[in-house]
Write a protein that holds these residues in place. Structure first.
Motif, PDB file in Angstrom:
ATOM      1  N   PRO A   4      -0.406  -4.359  -1.971  1.00 17.07           N
ATOM      2  CA  PRO A   4      -0.807  -3.049  -2.229  1.00 17.07           C
ATOM      3  C   PRO A   4      -1.923  -2.551  -3.274  1.00 17.07           C
ATOM      4  CG  PRO A   4       1.240  -3.336  -1.436  1.00 17.07           C
ATOM      5  CD  PRO A   4       0.401  -4.994  -1.954  1.00 17.07           C
ATOM      6  N   THR A  63      -2.176   5.316   1.134  1.00 16.86           N
ATOM      7  CA  THR A  63      -0.962   5.726   1.721  1.00 16.86           C
ATOM      8  C   THR A  63      -0.596   6.681   0.126  1.00 16.86           C
ATOM      9  OG1 THR A  63      -0.567   3.374   0.078  1.00 16.86           O
ATOM     10  CG2 THR A  63      -0.915   3.132   1.945  1.00 16.86           C
ATOM     11  N   HIS A  64       0.983   6.542   0.256  1.00 17.87           N
ATOM     12  CA  HIS A  64       1.316   7.622   0.178  1.00 17.87           C
ATOM     13  C   HIS A  64       1.385   6.571  -1.583  1.00 17.87           C
ATOM     14  CE1 HIS A  64       5.447   9.876  -2.614  1.00 17.87           C
ATOM     15  NE2 HIS A  64       4.295  10.296  -1.908  1.00 17.87           N
ATOM     16  N   GLU A  93       1.284   6.445   5.366  1.00 14.21           N
ATOM     17  CA  GLU A  93       0.885   4.997   5.188  1.00 14.21           C
ATOM     18  C   GLU A  93       0.550   3.896   6.689  1.00 14.21           C
ATOM     19  OE1 GLU A  93       3.307   2.861   3.395  1.00 14.21           O
ATOM     20  OE2 GLU A  93       3.601   4.804   2.067  1.00 14.21           O
TER      21      GLU A  93
END
Length: 323
Positions: A31, A220-221, A215
């Protein structure tokens, strides 16, 4: 589209964007929020270069360094291929790149700026503002506000008309563009403001679109939290600062005619919609473009989907008509 309180429509994601996201997920990359900012910045540059169509030609792209509020500030000035006498002053656009206030630069948005320059027939000035976490709030907005004042003062020297200025940006850059415009007030004659999927409000309580799209849909969050924490330096009290939270900014009614784009599969969809409604209620003429099948950052993915290119061209034509 008509501005109402009804939730914005969504549709199945654009097939090209869906295939890109599926391929990215299969690669199993770490990520973004787990990486050092410098690595994230390089990934963004490579992604934008790999997934963008070749941009249209412009007459010239010139790099320039000016003395900004925090030291040297890099700009890139794009001149369009327009058959006009040298004595004719062009309209000019100040563009603020996206990237969550943490990543992004002149290279990631070079194709976007070339497209805007070509399609709008405007001189475009892109700003390489200071990035967080090395330079937290309000460094970026200070640079953006300075760049607007600089452009207004130097417009004639650049071959631009100081009475025909516009601002635009995407994501975090859209937030900076709107804030710079409000800071300037009547001191700069801004005719138009273009906001591509703007960061307008990001509090601890997520919007429905953040919960729905947070997501697996590029932004993304977790990445958004990494961006905002870096930009605000972990100071939660700044989340409602008027130079950050556009939905609570007292100067919204002073903004010029505004164009806002939202995407159906974007975590920021609802805050962009809320901003459009807030501006409309404040008496600002608003044009709201919504792409139900789009995702955040689609302006970089023009080689896999037409949505991003169509969006930038639509903004360019709107700017041309208003400057």
């Amino acid at each position: 589209m008509t501005l109402t309180n009804t939730p914005l429509p969504t549709s199945p994601m654009d097939p090209g964007l869906a295939a890109f996201l599926a391929q990215a997920a299969a690669q199993g990359n770490p990520p973004l929020e787990t990486l050092p900012p410098a690595v994230g910045r390089q990934i963004y540059r490579e992604l934008a270069a790999a997934l963008s169509l070749p941009p249209p030609d412009v007459a010239r792209a010139e790099n320039r360094i000016v003395e900004g509020p925090g030291g040297p500030l890099a700009l890139r000035i794009y001149r369009p291929l327009v058959p006009a006498p040298a004595s004719v002053l062009l309209p000019a656009l100040l563009y603020l790149h996206g990237g969550g206030f943490v990543i992004g630069d002149l290279e990631t948005h070079d194709a976007v700026c070339r497209t805007l320059c070509h399609e709008a027939g405007m001189l475009v000035v892109a700003v390489d503002y200071r990035l967080a976490p090395e330079h937290p709030f309000p460094a970026a907005v200070d640079d953006a506000a300075f760049a607007l004042q600089w452009l207004a003062a130097q417009a004639v020297e650049l071959g631009a008309d100081p009475a025909r200025l516009a601002l635009a940006g995407d994501s975090a850059g859209a937030q900076l563009a709107a804030t710079a415009c409000m800071r300037a007030g009547a001191s700069v004659a801004v005719r138009a403001l273009g906001l591509i999927y703007p960061v307008a409000q990001h509090y601890t309580e997520p919007s429905p679109s953040m919960a729905e799209n947070g997501e697996g849909k590029f932004l993304t969050h977790g990445v958004m939290k990494w961006f905002i924490d870096g930009y605000l330096g972990g100071r939660d009290e700044l989340r409602r600062h008027p130079d950050f939270a556009l939905l609570h900014a007292p100067g919204l009614a002073t903004l010029p005619p505004t164009w806002i784009a939202t995407m159906g599969h974007d975590p920021l969809r609802d805050e962009g919609h809320a901003l459009a409604r807030r501006l409309d209620s404040a008496g600002v003429p608003v044009t709201h473009r919504h792409d139900p099948g789009g995702i955040h950052a689609c302006i970089h993915f023009t080689a896999v989907s037409p949505i991003g290119h169509q969006l930038v061209v639509a903004l360019a034509h709107w700017l041309r008509a208003r400057t």
